[in-house]
Write a protein that holds these residues in place. Structure first.
Motif, PDB file in Angstrom:
ATOM      1  N   PHE A 178      -1.504  -1.310  -4.172  1.00 16.00           N
ATOM      2  CA  PHE A 178      -2.554  -2.285  -3.933  1.00 16.00           C
ATOM      3  C   PHE A 178      -2.432  -2.839  -2.521  1.00 16.00           C
ATOM      4  N   ASP A 179      -3.571  -2.984  -1.837  1.00 12.85           N
ATOM      5  CA  ASP A 179      -3.533  -3.601  -0.525  1.00 12.85           C
ATOM      6  C   ASP A 179      -3.703  -5.111  -0.662  1.00 12.85           C
ATOM      7  N   GLU A 180      -3.782  -5.819   0.456  1.00 13.09           N
ATOM      8  CA  GLU A 180      -3.846  -7.273   0.430  1.00 13.09           C
ATOM      9  C   GLU A 180      -5.115  -7.790  -0.220  1.00 13.09           C
ATOM     10  N   GLU A 181      -6.155  -6.963  -0.266  1.00 15.11           N
ATOM     11  CA  GLU A 181      -7.413  -7.372  -0.875  1.00 15.11           C
ATOM     12  C   GLU A 181      -7.526  -6.943  -2.326  1.00 15.11           C
ATOM     13  N   GLY A 182      -6.442  -6.374  -2.869  1.00 22.42           N
ATOM     14  CA  GLY A 182      -6.451  -5.970  -4.265  1.00 22.42           C
ATOM     15  C   GLY A 182      -7.007  -4.603  -4.541  1.00 22.42           C
ATOM     16  N   ASN A 183      -7.298  -3.815  -3.494  1.00 24.36           N
ATOM     17  CA  ASN A 183      -7.802  -2.452  -3.686  1.00 24.36           C
ATOM     18  C   ASN A 183      -6.642  -1.488  -3.874  1.00 24.36           C
TER      19      ASN A 183
END
Length: 228
Positions: A178-183
């Motif tokens: 997961f990236d910082e934006e939740g993707n």
């Protein structure tokens, strides 16, 4: 000869595209693209994979709800694969996920799945490529990484089908988190696998994403498993 040309064409597309794609379903509005809702600010504790791609954590859903996928091995033939297994995607395109569906934490996706990869380009030659096989989904807690390895078994161009194998195609694993934006995005094979939905309904599990070769070119990526 047709099989060789199509495989070579797909590989060339991946090589030329590289890993530069940042396209996501939330940024594209074509008819065949699913829009991903924003993730909730959920307390995930110390386990980075105790969540799903909709930002929901259901503590009542445990591995006991699923088949023990990790004890399975990847089949070497396409005997158990059917194109119709992935018709659920059209239910999502033209409808909704069933209200009774629930969303397990993504760590419960470990194990063996059936997968379907579809490239459909609106071009003068009407290019179409579809590939089915088995996917191994792993969680590497040492590196905080999710890994999907594809094992292709059969492909078609809309006119004829032909067998495929690991030795012939030789995919490398997709890996990411997961990236910082939740993707949830996994990288590999000069492409980006944008994971969007993981849900369970009526004894089966479903996983939906998109495989981006460039900022314009992408294919639909589907996985399913469970009772037939």
């Amino acid at each position: 000869m047709k099989k060789s040309l199509l495989v070579i064409f797909l590989l060339i597309c991946m090589i030329l595209a590289g890993c530069s794609s940042t396209g996501t379903a939330s940024e594209v509005s074509e008819d065949n693209t699913i829009v991903l809702p924003a993730a909730d600010e959920t307390d995930l504790g110390s386990d980075p994979f105790n969540r799903n791609t909709l930002g929901i954590v259901d503590e009542d859903v445990t591995r006991d709800h699923f088949h023990n996928q990790n004890r399975e091995t990847v089949p070497q033939t396409a005997d158990s694969l059917n194109w119709e297994d992935f018709d659920f995607y059209y239910d999502i395109m033209y409808g909704d996920i069933p209200e009774e569906a629930y969303y397990p934490a993504v760590k419960y996706a470990e194990g063996i799945w059936k997968y379907d990869l579809i490239f459909r380009y609106d071009s003068s030659d009407g290019y179409y490529f579809e590939e089915m096989g088995y996917a191994e989904f792993e969680v590497d807690y040492d590196r905080d990484e999710l890994i999907i390895t594809l094992h292709p078994r059969i492909a078609n161009d809309g006119y004829e089908a032909w067998p495929e194998s690991d030795e012939e195609i030789g995919y490398e694993p997709f890996g990411g988190s997961f990236d910082e934006e939740g993707n949830l995005r996994l990288y590999g094979n000069n492409a980006v696998l944008d994971c969007q939905y993981y849900y369970a309904y009526s004894g089966r599990e479903y996983f939906i994403g998109e495989l981006w070769l460039s900022e314009e070119d992408f294919g639909v990526f589907l996985m399913t498993r469970g009772q037939e």
